[in-house]
Design a protein around this motif. Structure first.
Motif, mmCIF file in Angstrom:
data_model
loop_
_atom_site.group_PDB
_atom_site.id
_atom_site.type_symbol
_atom_site.label_atom_id
_atom_site.label_comp_id
_atom_site.label_asym_id
_atom_site.label_seq_id
_atom_site.Cartn_x
_atom_site.Cartn_y
_atom_site.Cartn_z
ATOM 1 N N LYS A 8 -9.054 26.339 -18.413
ATOM 2 C CA LYS A 8 -10.055 25.311 -18.726
ATOM 3 C C LYS A 8 -9.765 24.672 -20.081
ATOM 4 O O LYS A 8 -9.842 23.454 -20.238
ATOM 5 N N LYS A 9 -9.423 25.515 -21.070
ATOM 6 C CA LYS A 9 -9.137 24.991 -22.409
ATOM 7 C C LYS A 9 -7.877 24.142 -22.405
ATOM 8 O O LYS A 9 -7.802 23.113 -23.104
ATOM 9 N N THR A 10 -6.886 24.547 -21.610
ATOM 10 C CA THR A 10 -5.667 23.749 -21.471
ATOM 11 C C THR A 10 -5.991 22.379 -20.905
ATOM 12 O O THR A 10 -5.510 21.352 -21.403
ATOM 13 N N MET A 11 -6.825 22.353 -19.866
ATOM 14 C CA MET A 11 -7.190 21.087 -19.237
ATOM 15 C C MET A 11 -7.960 20.191 -20.207
ATOM 16 O O MET A 11 -7.757 18.968 -20.232
ATOM 17 N N ILE A 12 -8.834 20.796 -21.018
ATOM 18 C CA ILE A 12 -9.598 20.024 -22.001
ATOM 19 C C ILE A 12 -8.656 19.370 -23.002
ATOM 20 O O ILE A 12 -8.791 18.186 -23.331
ATOM 21 N N VAL A 13 -7.675 20.143 -23.494
ATOM 22 C CA VAL A 13 -6.711 19.600 -24.459
ATOM 23 C C VAL A 13 -5.892 18.486 -23.825
ATOM 24 O O VAL A 13 -5.669 17.438 -24.448
ATOM 25 N N VAL A 14 -5.444 18.681 -22.579
ATOM 26 C CA VAL A 14 -4.666 17.653 -21.876
ATOM 27 C C VAL A 14 -5.484 16.368 -21.750
ATOM 28 O O VAL A 14 -4.969 15.270 -22.029
ATOM 29 N N VAL A 15 -6.731 16.489 -21.334
ATOM 30 C CA VAL A 15 -7.597 15.306 -21.188
ATOM 31 C C VAL A 15 -7.802 14.622 -22.528
ATOM 32 O O VAL A 15 -7.705 13.390 -22.638
ATOM 33 N N MET A 16 -8.074 15.415 -23.582
ATOM 34 C CA MET A 16 -8.277 14.846 -24.921
ATOM 35 C C MET A 16 -7.035 14.098 -25.393
ATOM 36 O O MET A 16 -7.131 12.981 -25.931
ATOM 37 N N GLU A 17 -5.871 14.700 -25.191
ATOM 38 C CA GLU A 17 -4.630 14.053 -25.617
ATOM 39 C C GLU A 17 -4.378 12.760 -24.846
ATOM 40 O O GLU A 17 -3.906 11.776 -25.420
ATOM 41 N N ASN A 18 -4.722 12.758 -23.561
ATOM 42 C CA ASN A 18 -4.541 11.545 -22.763
ATOM 43 C C ASN A 18 -5.503 10.444 -23.185
ATOM 44 O O ASN A 18 -5.141 9.265 -23.173
ATOM 45 N N ILE A 19 -6.709 10.823 -23.563
ATOM 46 C CA ILE A 19 -7.678 9.837 -24.063
ATOM 47 C C ILE A 19 -7.162 9.217 -25.358
ATOM 48 O O ILE A 19 -7.192 7.992 -25.538
ATOM 49 N N VAL A 20 -6.696 10.087 -26.265
ATOM 50 C CA VAL A 20 -6.129 9.597 -27.535
ATOM 51 C C VAL A 20 -4.933 8.691 -27.267
ATOM 52 O O VAL A 20 -4.803 7.615 -27.872
ATOM 53 N N ALA A 21 -4.054 9.113 -26.334
ATOM 54 C CA ALA A 21 -2.879 8.306 -25.991
ATOM 55 C C ALA A 21 -3.301 6.947 -25.429
ATOM 56 O O ALA A 21 -2.727 5.911 -25.794
ATOM 57 N N GLY A 22 -4.321 6.950 -24.567
ATOM 58 C CA GLY A 22 -4.818 5.699 -23.989
ATOM 59 C C GLY A 22 -5.363 4.752 -25.045
ATOM 60 O O GLY A 22 -5.074 3.547 -25.022
ATOM 61 N N ILE A 23 -6.134 5.304 -25.989
ATOM 62 C CA ILE A 23 -6.688 4.489 -27.078
ATOM 63 C C ILE A 23 -5.563 3.923 -27.940
ATOM 64 O O ILE A 23 -5.576 2.741 -28.313
ATOM 65 N N CYS A 24 -4.577 4.786 -28.238
ATOM 66 C CA CYS A 24 -3.463 4.363 -29.092
ATOM 67 C C CYS A 24 -2.587 3.315 -28.414
ATOM 68 O O CYS A 24 -2.041 2.430 -29.084
ATOM 69 N N ILE A 25 -2.472 3.386 -27.084
ATOM 70 C CA ILE A 25 -1.754 2.330 -26.350
ATOM 71 C C ILE A 25 -2.500 1.008 -26.495
ATOM 72 O O ILE A 25 -1.899 -0.036 -26.724
#
Length: 199
Positions: A141-158
């Motif tokens: 669950k914690k891995t999935m949370i980190v993956v989602v958070m990183e993808n959100i950050v990546a999306g914003i940065c794009i």
């Protein structure tokens, strides 16, 4: 060298009655971990400076550490091998980032592919960190949370064209995905794979 420094520090703490004798082993482990983290941080940023990719190296380090903590994966058998592997991985990763800049569409594919691998296989334990069924579920669950958070950050940065941050996240996810795959393929890690326990 590291063991000698740690032994001296623990001995000093004991001499000054800062810790009890039965706490020495715990402090020794903790100090080793702190020194390892500091060494990896200094090494990563130094390589980033040499390669002219300081921001990417910092993002890579933060993203990797956040994800690796819960996803697990392959671990080298000795600290020296681990450090050598870390240096090689950082250099390759920063080199990959340079090439990703030339193929932006490919970078998205790499990110998605890496996340699918992590999502499917993580977490993977080790001989020193065997995960029971509950730990597997929690770490997953914690891995999935980190993956989602990183993808959100990546999306914003794009969206705001902070592409160097995106490339750092992609490289980190790629490293963790490869580490998880290597951990699963390695025969000695078979008993530590969580996907079988929680499927």
């Amino acid at each position: 060298m590291c063991d000698w420094i740690v032994s001296k520090m623990v001995a000093w703490l004991l001499e000054n009655n800062s810790i009890m004798q039965d706490e020495a082993e715990i402090y020794e482990f903790g100090i080793k971990q702190i020194l390892n983290v500091c060494l990896n941080v200094i090494t990563t940023i130094s390589i980033g400076v040499i390669m002219g990719q300081v921001l990417q190296s910092i993002v890579l380090l933060i993203s990797f550490m956040m994800l690796r903590t819960y996803a697990g994966g392959f671990h080298a058998s000795t600290p020296a091998r681990c450090y050598l592997l870390t240096i090689i991985t950082i250099i390759i990763s920063l080199s990959v980032i340079n090439n990703i800049k030339l193929f932006q569409k490919l970078s998205v594919l790499i990110l998605i592919s890496s996340d699918i691998v992590i999502w499917k296989l993580a977490p993977v334990g080790t001989a020193n960190k065997i995960l029971d069924e509950i730990e597997c579920i929690v770490y997953r669950k914690k891995t999935m949370i980190v993956v989602v958070m990183e993808n959100i950050v990546a999306g914003i940065c794009i969206g705001i064209q902070w592409l160097n941050v995106v490339y750092g996240i992609i490289a980190a996810d790629m490293i963790v995905a490869l580490s998880v795959i290597c951990g699963c393929l390695s025969e000695k890690y078979k008993m530590y794979i969580c996907s079988d326990k929680i499927s």
